[in-house]
Write an enzyme that holds these catalytic residues in place. Structure first.
Site, PDB file in Angstrom:
ATOM      1  N   GLU A 151      -6.804   4.406   7.880  1.00  0.00           N
ATOM      2  CA  GLU A 151      -6.628   5.670   7.656  1.00  0.00           C
ATOM      3  C   GLU A 151      -8.090   6.092   7.061  1.00  0.00           C
ATOM      4  O   GLU A 151      -8.199   7.417   7.274  1.00  0.00           O
ATOM      5  CB  GLU A 151      -5.392   5.952   6.924  1.00  0.00           C
ATOM      6  CG  GLU A 151      -4.168   5.667   7.604  1.00  0.00           C
ATOM      7  CD  GLU A 151      -3.102   5.359   6.915  1.00  0.00           C
ATOM      8  OE1 GLU A 151      -3.081   5.621   5.844  1.00  0.00           O
ATOM      9  OE2 GLU A 151      -1.945   5.070   7.501  1.00  0.00           O
TER      10      GLU A 151
ATOM     11  N   ASN B 257       0.856  -1.113   0.023  1.00  0.00           N
ATOM     12  CA  ASN B 257      -0.001  -0.122  -0.158  1.00  0.00           C
ATOM     13  C   ASN B 257       0.809   1.323   0.072  1.00  0.00           C
ATOM     14  O   ASN B 257       1.468   1.663   1.123  1.00  0.00           O
ATOM     15  CB  ASN B 257      -0.881  -0.117   1.160  1.00  0.00           C
ATOM     16  CG  ASN B 257      -1.663   1.177   1.518  1.00  0.00           C
ATOM     17  OD1 ASN B 257      -1.977   1.904   0.527  1.00  0.00           O
ATOM     18  ND2 ASN B 257      -2.346   1.347   2.594  1.00  0.00           N
TER      19      ASN B 257
ATOM     20  N   SER C  98       3.679  -2.185  10.699  1.00  0.00           N
ATOM     21  CA  SER C  98       5.177  -2.079  10.725  1.00  0.00           C
ATOM     22  C   SER C  98       5.774  -3.471  10.319  1.00  0.00           C
ATOM     23  O   SER C  98       6.922  -3.883  11.019  1.00  0.00           O
ATOM     24  CB  SER C  98       5.392  -1.632  12.068  1.00  0.00           C
ATOM     25  OG  SER C  98       4.841  -0.392  12.198  1.00  0.00           O
TER      26      SER C  98
ATOM     27  N   GLY D 217       2.424   2.084  10.860  1.00  0.00           N
ATOM     28  CA  GLY D 217       3.211   3.350  10.581  1.00  0.00           C
ATOM     29  C   GLY D 217       3.935   3.650  12.064  1.00  0.00           C
ATOM     30  O   GLY D 217       4.454   4.648  12.068  1.00  0.00           O
TER      31      GLY D 217
ATOM     32  N   LYS E 137      -0.094   4.121  -0.278  1.00  0.00           N
ATOM     33  CA  LYS E 137      -0.549   5.426   0.235  1.00  0.00           C
ATOM     34  C   LYS E 137      -0.379   6.737  -0.577  1.00  0.00           C
ATOM     35  O   LYS E 137      -0.407   6.454  -1.795  1.00  0.00           O
ATOM     36  CB  LYS E 137      -0.094   5.705   1.855  1.00  0.00           C
ATOM     37  CG  LYS E 137      -0.142   4.323   2.555  1.00  0.00           C
ATOM     38  CD  LYS E 137      -0.160   4.586   4.043  1.00  0.00           C
ATOM     39  CE  LYS E 137      -0.143   3.349   4.859  1.00  0.00           C
ATOM     40  NZ  LYS E 137      -0.072   3.459   6.323  1.00  0.00           N
TER      41      LYS E 137
END
Ligand code: PEP
Length: 253
Positions: free
Chosen positions: A100, A9, A216, A176, A11
């Site tokens: 998110e 991903n 992570s 993250g 983002k």
């Protein structure tokens, strides 16, 4: 058995030339060796989807996902992208329910149920994200919380639809943050998710659905996390922005 999958991903990262370089490096590495993951999925920002689907068409084992789609197929929704548009670009997967999106764009379980339906109607496979915030983990309510997300967004689906899905378990406190779930915590939640799906649809369907871990994940911890019997790969954020790290993770299965 279930497909072993690693999905990246990206983002809201990379400009066009950086995106081109990253995909070239990944493609070179995937073509140059046999990567252990059955499927490697790349989820770039919308604006690069067409470039990726064209570039990767016919590329063995490499697939493209969008990071979101709208619940309607067309209309006056300025700035939005529909599942029908994704289909027209030959995008195969769509990430839905990323934490998110839930947090910054107020995406509810109910809205996600509609997005899941729209994607499936267009023949696009949702990578459905679920996962608990830290406050829920601290009170040991994570299984109930995640089961609720699955029930409210997915359990209206008929058997033949739910069996197409990919689920990604992403504890929010690990995304993250550099803080990863332990291999044991990941396996426990993946087993719980599978059991919850089995409770509604039966073990045969539940055993077909790949459940990816996200949060992570990096080359140094991927093998340990992926070793869990119910962990079928990973949804990778930060580490997917570097081709060497991402491929190392795809080889940790
Ligand atoms: C993600 O956002 O899906 C994710 C897993 O991010 P990271 O790997 O950076 O924690």
């Amino acid at each position: 058995m279930r497909d072993q999958i690693v999905a990246g991903n990206w983002k809201m990262n990379k400009d066009l030339s950086q995106a081109e370089n990253l995909v070239a490096e990944i493609q070179q590495q995937v073509n140059g060796q046999s990567v252990k993951a059955d499927k490697v999925i790349l989820a770039p920002p919308y604006v690069y989807l067409n470039y990726l689907t064209e570039r990767l068409s016919g590329s063995n084992g490499l697939h493209v996902a969008a990071q979101n789609c709208h619940q309607e197929l067309a209309g006056a929704y300025t700035g939005e992208i529909s599942a029908a548009m994704l289909k027209s670009l030959a995008v195969e997967y769509v990430i839905l329910g990323h934490s998110e999106r839930r947090e910054y764009f107020q995406e509810s379980n109910e809205l996600l149920a509609r997005k899941v339906d729209t994607a499936l109607d267009q023949g696009i496979i949702p990578i459905f994200c679920c996962g608990e915030p830290l406050s829920i983990r601290e009170t040991d309510q994570q299984e109930t919380f995640v089961n609720g997300q699955l029930t409210e967004s997915l359990f209206h689906l008929p058997q033949e639809s739910i069996s197409q899905l990919i689920v990604a378990y992403e504890p929010i406190w690990a995304i993250g943050t550099g803080r990863t779930a332990t291999a044991e915590q990941a396996q426990q939640m993946h087993a719980s998710i599978r059991q919850h799906i089995a409770g509604k649809y039966g073990a045969q369907i539940a055993n077909k659905i790949p459940i990816l871990y996200g949060g992570s994940c990096k080359p140094s911890n991927a093998s340990e996390i992926f070793a869990g019997a119910d962990v079928d790969g990973g949804l990778i954020g930060g580490a997917s922005l570097n081709a060497d790290d991402f491929i190392a993770i795809a080889n940790s299965l």
